[in-house]
Design a protein around this motif. Sequence first.
Motif, mmCIF file in Angstrom:
data_model
loop_
_atom_site.group_PDB
_atom_site.id
_atom_site.type_symbol
_atom_site.label_atom_id
_atom_site.label_comp_id
_atom_site.label_asym_id
_atom_site.label_seq_id
_atom_site.Cartn_x
_atom_site.Cartn_y
_atom_site.Cartn_z
ATOM 1 N N ASN A 167 -0.550 4.400 -7.525
ATOM 2 C CA ASN A 167 -1.069 3.129 -8.043
ATOM 3 C C ASN A 167 -0.415 2.689 -9.355
ATOM 4 O O ASN A 167 -0.977 1.876 -10.082
ATOM 5 C CB ASN A 167 -2.594 3.158 -8.194
ATOM 6 C CG ASN A 167 -3.282 3.036 -6.854
ATOM 7 O OD1 ASN A 167 -2.770 2.440 -5.927
ATOM 8 N ND2 ASN A 167 -4.456 3.621 -6.763
ATOM 9 N N GLU A 190 3.643 5.620 -5.739
ATOM 10 C CA GLU A 190 3.631 5.548 -7.204
ATOM 11 C C GLU A 190 2.268 5.920 -7.795
ATOM 12 O O GLU A 190 2.062 5.733 -8.992
ATOM 13 C CB GLU A 190 4.034 4.137 -7.658
ATOM 14 C CG GLU A 190 5.417 3.714 -7.227
ATOM 15 C CD GLU A 190 6.519 4.589 -7.789
ATOM 16 O OE1 GLU A 190 6.293 5.293 -8.801
ATOM 17 O OE2 GLU A 190 7.622 4.568 -7.209
ATOM 18 N N ALA A 194 2.156 1.668 -3.516
ATOM 19 C CA ALA A 194 1.063 2.123 -4.377
ATOM 20 C C ALA A 194 0.792 3.612 -4.163
ATOM 21 O O ALA A 194 0.575 4.358 -5.123
ATOM 22 C CB ALA A 194 -0.198 1.304 -4.116
ATOM 23 N N LYS A 195 0.835 4.048 -2.923
ATOM 24 C CA LYS A 195 0.615 5.462 -2.619
ATOM 25 C C LYS A 195 1.736 6.320 -3.205
ATOM 26 O O LYS A 195 1.478 7.355 -3.809
ATOM 27 C CB LYS A 195 0.533 5.653 -1.107
ATOM 28 C CG LYS A 195 0.203 7.061 -0.674
ATOM 29 C CD LYS A 195 0.063 7.139 0.826
ATOM 30 C CE LYS A 195 -0.217 8.567 1.263
ATOM 31 N NZ LYS A 195 -0.306 8.668 2.723
ATOM 32 N N SER A 215 -5.883 -4.023 -1.485
ATOM 33 C CA SER A 215 -6.086 -2.912 -0.549
ATOM 34 C C SER A 215 -7.482 -2.939 0.074
ATOM 35 O O SER A 215 -7.695 -2.412 1.150
ATOM 36 C CB SER A 215 -5.830 -1.582 -1.246
ATOM 37 O OG SER A 215 -6.731 -1.390 -2.293
ATOM 38 N N HIS A 270 0.812 -5.557 -9.550
ATOM 39 C CA HIS A 270 0.338 -4.384 -10.304
ATOM 40 C C HIS A 270 0.011 -4.765 -11.745
ATOM 41 O O HIS A 270 -1.034 -4.394 -12.277
ATOM 42 C CB HIS A 270 1.396 -3.279 -10.272
ATOM 43 C CG HIS A 270 1.067 -2.118 -11.143
ATOM 44 N ND1 HIS A 270 1.543 -2.015 -12.435
ATOM 45 C CD2 HIS A 270 0.289 -1.040 -10.939
ATOM 46 C CE1 HIS A 270 1.074 -0.913 -12.972
ATOM 47 N NE2 HIS A 270 0.304 -0.294 -12.084
ATOM 48 N N GLN A 272 0.831 -1.204 0.000
ATOM 49 C CA GLN A 272 0.000 0.000 0.000
ATOM 50 C C GLN A 272 0.865 1.253 0.000
ATOM 51 O O GLN A 272 0.531 2.241 -0.667
ATOM 52 C CB GLN A 272 -0.954 -0.011 1.201
ATOM 53 C CG GLN A 272 -2.045 -1.039 1.073
ATOM 54 C CD GLN A 272 -2.885 -1.191 2.320
ATOM 55 O OE1 GLN A 272 -2.491 -0.795 3.416
ATOM 56 N NE2 GLN A 272 -4.062 -1.799 2.170
ATOM 57 N N SER A 298 6.317 0.267 -9.722
ATOM 58 C CA SER A 298 7.469 0.779 -8.976
ATOM 59 C C SER A 298 8.724 0.662 -9.846
ATOM 60 O O SER A 298 8.647 0.278 -11.012
ATOM 61 C CB SER A 298 7.648 0.003 -7.676
ATOM 62 O OG SER A 298 8.105 -1.306 -7.928
ATOM 63 N N TYR A 310 5.516 -6.666 -6.004
ATOM 64 C CA TYR A 310 4.588 -5.543 -6.186
ATOM 65 C C TYR A 310 4.304 -5.333 -7.673
ATOM 66 O O TYR A 310 3.155 -5.163 -8.071
ATOM 67 C CB TYR A 310 5.154 -4.260 -5.565
ATOM 68 C CG TYR A 310 4.309 -3.050 -5.896
ATOM 69 C CD1 TYR A 310 3.212 -2.718 -5.120
ATOM 70 C CD2 TYR A 310 4.588 -2.268 -7.012
ATOM 71 C CE1 TYR A 310 2.406 -1.639 -5.441
ATOM 72 C CE2 TYR A 310 3.788 -1.186 -7.341
ATOM 73 C CZ TYR A 310 2.706 -0.874 -6.555
ATOM 74 O OH TYR A 310 1.911 0.197 -6.887
ATOM 75 N N LEU A 351 -3.973 -4.818 -7.321
ATOM 76 C CA LEU A 351 -3.715 -3.883 -6.229
ATOM 77 C C LEU A 351 -4.988 -3.460 -5.511
ATOM 78 O O LEU A 351 -5.026 -3.404 -4.282
ATOM 79 C CB LEU A 351 -2.991 -2.639 -6.746
ATOM 80 C CG LEU A 351 -1.513 -2.789 -7.039
ATOM 81 C CD1 LEU A 351 -0.958 -1.498 -7.618
ATOM 82 C CD2 LEU A 351 -0.757 -3.186 -5.798
ATOM 83 N N ASP A 352 -6.031 -3.154 -6.262
ATOM 84 C CA ASP A 352 -7.271 -2.693 -5.639
ATOM 85 C C ASP A 352 -7.888 -3.755 -4.748
ATOM 86 O O ASP A 352 -8.333 -3.466 -3.645
ATOM 87 C CB ASP A 352 -8.281 -2.265 -6.707
ATOM 88 C CG ASP A 352 -7.855 -0.989 -7.420
ATOM 89 O OD1 ASP A 352 -7.069 -0.224 -6.833
ATOM 90 O OD2 ASP A 352 -8.301 -0.768 -8.551
#
Length: 132
Positions: A75, A73, A70-71, A129, A120, A67, A78, A116, A125-126
Amino acid sequence: MSLGNILSITGKPGLYVLKTKAKSGFVVKSLLDDRTSIVGMNHNVSVLKDISIYTMTGEVPLKQVFQNIAKKEDNGASINHKSSKEELQNYFEEVLPEYDRDRVYASDIKKIVQWYNIIHKNDMLDSISEEE
């Protein structure tokens, strides 16, 4: 999809989704090439949900690290996991400033960044989270 269904298997590249349990092991689907295979009980399997990262004050679940990435980048993807050791460590310091530099190795950071990016790329990712 939760991190409880995503596996890392020693000796096999990438991540896998647990499909079902079989008599002799597990049926998994690769997140790299969508191939389904059977993994025997003799393989060392790690569930991502059970992985935590050492910090100076305790441990942070891998979900929280994802998370944070993701924050950072927005979402997006990386940095490349094949970046230099220094780049990976500097990047990870931005993502998790309190990580324990003595117990979290560059190889660990490389794996986390690679995982990650795989998650992604597979648009998971969604769902990670949102899980409880």
